[in-house]
Scaffold this motif. Structure first.
Motif, PDB file in Angstrom:
ATOM      1  N   ILE A  51     -57.614 -18.443 -72.892  1.00  0.00           N
ATOM      2  CA  ILE A  51     -58.004 -17.086 -72.695  1.00  0.00           C
ATOM      3  C   ILE A  51     -59.335 -16.850 -72.520  1.00  0.00           C
ATOM      4  O   ILE A  51     -59.882 -16.077 -71.615  1.00  0.00           O
ATOM      5  CB  ILE A  51     -57.494 -16.166 -73.794  1.00  0.00           C
ATOM      6  N   PHE A  54     -60.923 -16.242 -69.070  1.00  0.00           N
ATOM      7  CA  PHE A  54     -60.786 -14.810 -68.186  1.00  0.00           C
ATOM      8  C   PHE A  54     -61.837 -13.765 -68.681  1.00  0.00           C
ATOM      9  O   PHE A  54     -61.969 -13.450 -69.829  1.00  0.00           O
ATOM     10  CB  PHE A  54     -59.325 -14.433 -68.381  1.00  0.00           C
ATOM     11  N   HIS A  56     -61.529 -10.374 -67.816  1.00  0.00           N
ATOM     12  CA  HIS A  56     -60.775  -9.263 -68.139  1.00  0.00           C
ATOM     13  C   HIS A  56     -59.366  -9.537 -68.455  1.00  0.00           C
ATOM     14  O   HIS A  56     -58.672 -10.443 -68.065  1.00  0.00           O
ATOM     15  CB  HIS A  56     -60.868  -8.456 -66.833  1.00  0.00           C
ATOM     16  N   LEU A  57     -58.774  -8.617 -69.186  1.00  0.00           N
ATOM     17  CA  LEU A  57     -57.446  -8.829 -69.672  1.00  0.00           C
ATOM     18  C   LEU A  57     -56.581  -7.516 -69.492  1.00  0.00           C
ATOM     19  O   LEU A  57     -57.252  -6.273 -69.294  1.00  0.00           O
ATOM     20  CB  LEU A  57     -57.178  -8.694 -71.122  1.00  0.00           C
ATOM     21  N   LYS A 136     -52.288  -9.829 -71.431  1.00  0.00           N
ATOM     22  CA  LYS A 136     -52.223 -10.867 -70.174  1.00  0.00           C
ATOM     23  C   LYS A 136     -53.517 -10.884 -69.398  1.00  0.00           C
ATOM     24  O   LYS A 136     -54.298  -9.975 -69.462  1.00  0.00           O
ATOM     25  CB  LYS A 136     -51.137 -10.320 -68.999  1.00  0.00           C
ATOM     26  N   PRO A 137     -53.860 -12.109 -69.123  1.00  0.00           N
ATOM     27  CA  PRO A 137     -55.091 -12.071 -68.287  1.00  0.00           C
ATOM     28  C   PRO A 137     -55.099 -11.331 -66.831  1.00  0.00           C
ATOM     29  O   PRO A 137     -53.861 -11.113 -66.383  1.00  0.00           O
ATOM     30  CB  PRO A 137     -55.298 -13.755 -68.115  1.00  0.00           C
ATOM     31  N   TYR A 138     -56.139 -10.773 -66.474  1.00  0.00           N
ATOM     32  CA  TYR A 138     -56.525 -10.117 -65.323  1.00  0.00           C
ATOM     33  C   TYR A 138     -56.733 -11.002 -64.324  1.00  0.00           C
ATOM     34  O   TYR A 138     -57.807 -11.949 -64.435  1.00  0.00           O
ATOM     35  CB  TYR A 138     -57.433  -9.240 -65.460  1.00  0.00           C
TER      36      TYR A 138
END
Ligand code: SAH
Length: 227
Positions: A51, A54, A56-57, A136-138
């Motif tokens: 995670i 990333f 942004h999420l 969730k990852p952006y």
């Protein structure tokens, strides 16, 4: 059709202690931090593997303070003056058949605490204590569409108030909590059908009641009280 039961994976803690004053969309107050604390069952470090790559999420959450019996096919977005109705599926209103919210936040850092790994995020538009249903990852390659049309929501994104604090009352707010408060105030918390320059509004932010009036393009802070 079958009903679906969801169990929150985490809860988010923010300085927005009541609904009034929360920015109307994620990213409107870029400094507004949130701390995502996982439920004991989900305090599994492997569940976060990767995670950190990333920036942004996506947060999928329960509009916990917007549960209602039944639903209305149309809603009145505040930014349209509170009189124009649009379809609930053409809106981001909390009042929907399933009260599920979607916010895009920046992942600032991951902290290890006695409650497991916590995610510190910013750009929040979530009430303190909001149950998080999923993270969730952006994906910029899939989720970003710079050419996209924003419908009626595009018309009001530039609306900002300038914040005046002639008496220096905001000096009572801790430095680290001030930028997000200024951003949230500039986002104009008033219901947009109210234009009474005498009216005093109070929002509960962090440990403070922050009172203000608004006239034209200026919001003036009138009181700050620790609560
Ligand atoms: N970005 C989300 C939320 C947009 S609506 C989405 O598009 O789905 C933003 C409003 O949600 C805020 O102004 C706040 O008043 C409200 N809100 C935030 N957390 C909430 C909660 N737990 N229960 C009810 N309303 C909430």
């Amino acid at each position: 059709m079958k009903e679906l039961t969801l169990r929150p994976v985490a809860v988010i803690h923010t300085d927005f202690k009541e609904k009034f004053g929360i920015p109307r969309q994620s990213g409107r107050a870029p400094s507004a931090e949130g701390r995502i604390v996982f439920e004991p069952e989900f305090r599994v470090p492997e569940a976060l593997r990767g995670i950190e790559g990333f920036s942004h999420l996506w947060l999928i959450f329960d509009f916990s303070q917007a549960h209602r019996e039944g639903w209305s096919p149309t809603v009145r977005p505040p930014r349209l003056g509170g009189n124009t109705r649009v379809g609930v599926f053409a809106s981001r209103s909390p009042f929907r058949p399933n009260p599920i919210g979607l916010s895009c936040v920046r992942l600032c850092r991951i902290e290890q605490t006695e409650r497991g790994h916590e995610l510190i995020v910013s750009g929040c538009d979530l009430l303190d204590g909001t149950p998080i249903l999923d993270i969730k990852p952006y994906l910029p390659s899939a989720d970003s569409h710079p050419e996209a049309a924003g419908g009626y929501a595009d018309e009001h994104t530039s609306h900002r108030l300038s914040v005046a604090d002639p008496e220096g009352l905001l000096s009572a707010i801790p430095d680290r909590k001030l930028p997000a408060l200024l951003e949230a105030l500039a986002d104009d918390p008033r219901p947009s059908y109210q234009h009474d320059p005498e009216r005093v509004y109070t929002m509960l932010y962090g440990g403070f009641d922050v009172s203000f009036t608004a006239d034209g393009g200026t919001l003036t802070v009138t009181a700050v009280r620790a609560v």
